[in-house]
Motif scaffolding. Sequence first.
Motif, PDB file in Angstrom:
ATOM      1  N   GLN A 178       0.960  -1.179   0.045  1.00 20.65           N
ATOM      2  CA  GLN A 178       0.706   0.165  -0.271  1.00 20.65           C
ATOM      3  C   GLN A 178       1.287   1.148  -0.392  1.00 20.65           C
ATOM      4  O   GLN A 178       2.077   1.218   0.514  1.00 20.65           O
ATOM      5  CB  GLN A 178      -0.646   0.334   1.036  1.00 20.65           C
ATOM      6  CG  GLN A 178      -1.739  -1.013   1.199  1.00 20.65           C
ATOM      7  CD  GLN A 178      -3.117  -0.704   2.422  1.00 20.65           C
ATOM      8  OE1 GLN A 178      -2.862  -0.034   3.484  1.00 20.65           O
ATOM      9  NE2 GLN A 178      -3.711  -1.500   2.608  1.00 20.65           N
ATOM     10  N   ASN A 179       0.353   2.035  -0.206  1.00 19.57           N
ATOM     11  CA  ASN A 179       1.282   3.867  -0.869  1.00 19.57           C
ATOM     12  C   ASN A 179       0.256   4.480  -0.027  1.00 19.57           C
ATOM     13  O   ASN A 179      -0.673   4.715  -0.268  1.00 19.57           O
ATOM     14  CB  ASN A 179       0.971   4.038  -1.511  1.00 19.57           C
ATOM     15  CG  ASN A 179       2.122   3.246  -2.408  1.00 19.57           C
ATOM     16  OD1 ASN A 179       3.512   3.356  -2.744  1.00 19.57           O
ATOM     17  ND2 ASN A 179       1.451   2.685  -3.602  1.00 19.57           N
ATOM     18  N   ILE A 180       0.683   4.809   1.346  1.00 17.06           N
ATOM     19  CA  ILE A 180       0.271   5.876   2.127  1.00 17.06           C
ATOM     20  C   ILE A 180       0.674   7.482   1.614  1.00 17.06           C
ATOM     21  O   ILE A 180       1.550   7.662   1.825  1.00 17.06           O
ATOM     22  CB  ILE A 180      -0.032   5.843   3.358  1.00 17.06           C
ATOM     23  CG1 ILE A 180      -0.144   4.231   3.287  1.00 17.06           C
ATOM     24  CG2 ILE A 180      -0.212   7.198   4.174  1.00 17.06           C
ATOM     25  CD1 ILE A 180      -0.437   4.425   4.985  1.00 17.06           C
ATOM     26  N   ILE A 181      -0.108   8.225   1.957  1.00 14.94           N
ATOM     27  CA  ILE A 181       0.575   9.890   1.338  1.00 14.94           C
ATOM     28  C   ILE A 181      -0.143  10.364   2.497  1.00 14.94           C
ATOM     29  O   ILE A 181      -1.049  10.533   2.662  1.00 14.94           O
ATOM     30  CB  ILE A 181      -0.871  10.404   0.313  1.00 14.94           C
ATOM     31  CG1 ILE A 181       0.457   9.671  -1.078  1.00 14.94           C
ATOM     32  CG2 ILE A 181       0.015  11.518   0.226  1.00 14.94           C
ATOM     33  CD1 ILE A 181      -0.183  10.011  -2.316  1.00 14.94           C
ATOM     34  N   VAL A 182       0.058  11.304   3.559  1.00 14.37           N
ATOM     35  CA  VAL A 182      -0.248  12.036   4.222  1.00 14.37           C
ATOM     36  C   VAL A 182      -0.324  13.271   3.747  1.00 14.37           C
ATOM     37  O   VAL A 182       0.783  14.622   3.691  1.00 14.37           O
ATOM     38  CB  VAL A 182       0.315  12.243   5.243  1.00 14.37           C
ATOM     39  CG1 VAL A 182       0.244  12.665   6.930  1.00 14.37           C
ATOM     40  CG2 VAL A 182       0.749  10.886   5.817  1.00 14.37           C
ATOM     41  N   MET A 183      -0.924  14.607   4.300  1.00 11.75           N
ATOM     42  CA  MET A 183      -1.442  15.793   4.348  1.00 11.75           C
ATOM     43  C   MET A 183      -1.445  16.393   4.860  1.00 11.75           C
ATOM     44  O   MET A 183      -3.214  15.931   5.369  1.00 11.75           O
ATOM     45  CB  MET A 183      -2.447  16.014   2.487  1.00 11.75           C
ATOM     46  CG  MET A 183      -2.291  16.872   1.675  1.00 11.75           C
ATOM     47  SD  MET A 183      -3.058  17.048   0.395  1.00 11.75           S
ATOM     48  CE  MET A 183      -4.063  18.527   0.461  1.00 11.75           C
ATOM     49  N   ARG A 184      -1.333  18.079   4.607  1.00 17.04           N
ATOM     50  CA  ARG A 184      -1.780  19.033   6.107  1.00 17.04           C
ATOM     51  C   ARG A 184      -2.715  19.658   5.368  1.00 17.04           C
ATOM     52  O   ARG A 184      -2.733  19.717   4.207  1.00 17.04           O
ATOM     53  CB  ARG A 184      -0.437  19.787   6.381  1.00 17.04           C
ATOM     54  CG  ARG A 184      -1.045  20.606   7.927  1.00 17.04           C
ATOM     55  CD  ARG A 184       0.306  20.654   8.758  1.00 17.04           C
ATOM     56  NE  ARG A 184      -0.575  21.821   9.113  1.00 17.04           N
ATOM     57  CZ  ARG A 184      -0.356  22.745   9.293  1.00 17.04           C
ATOM     58  NH1 ARG A 184      -0.727  23.439   8.449  1.00 17.04           N
ATOM     59  NH2 ARG A 184      -0.719  23.465  10.662  1.00 17.04           N
TER      60      ARG A 184
END
Length: 105
Positions: free
Chosen positions: A3-9
């Motif tokens: 899985q790829n996870i992107i964290v964005m504020r």
Amino acid sequence: MHQNIIVMRHGDRIDNLDPLWTSTAARPWDPPLAQQGHDRAFQTGKSIQQSLGFPIHQLFVSPFLRCIQTAAEFVISLSAVNDVRENVPSDNILVDPSNVKISFV
């Protein structure tokens, strides 16, 4: 399988640009995005879409208004029919529903 996870504020909050906003706000603990926050979230979505080599299937969002607004701009950017946005509010962007590939959980 991976899985790829992107964290964005979230984008720029209105209370950071207008410190007096909290004195008249009905919900001072939950400030919305400033216009530049909307714009930046949209542009970030376009940048991420162009640089990823995989689709985005799920989006997890905090219930704060600014986070929901950021997510909405992000989704609009992923499903926008044209790639150019020049001072056009997200309400006026044409969205192709067949391009929307995100489910909210």
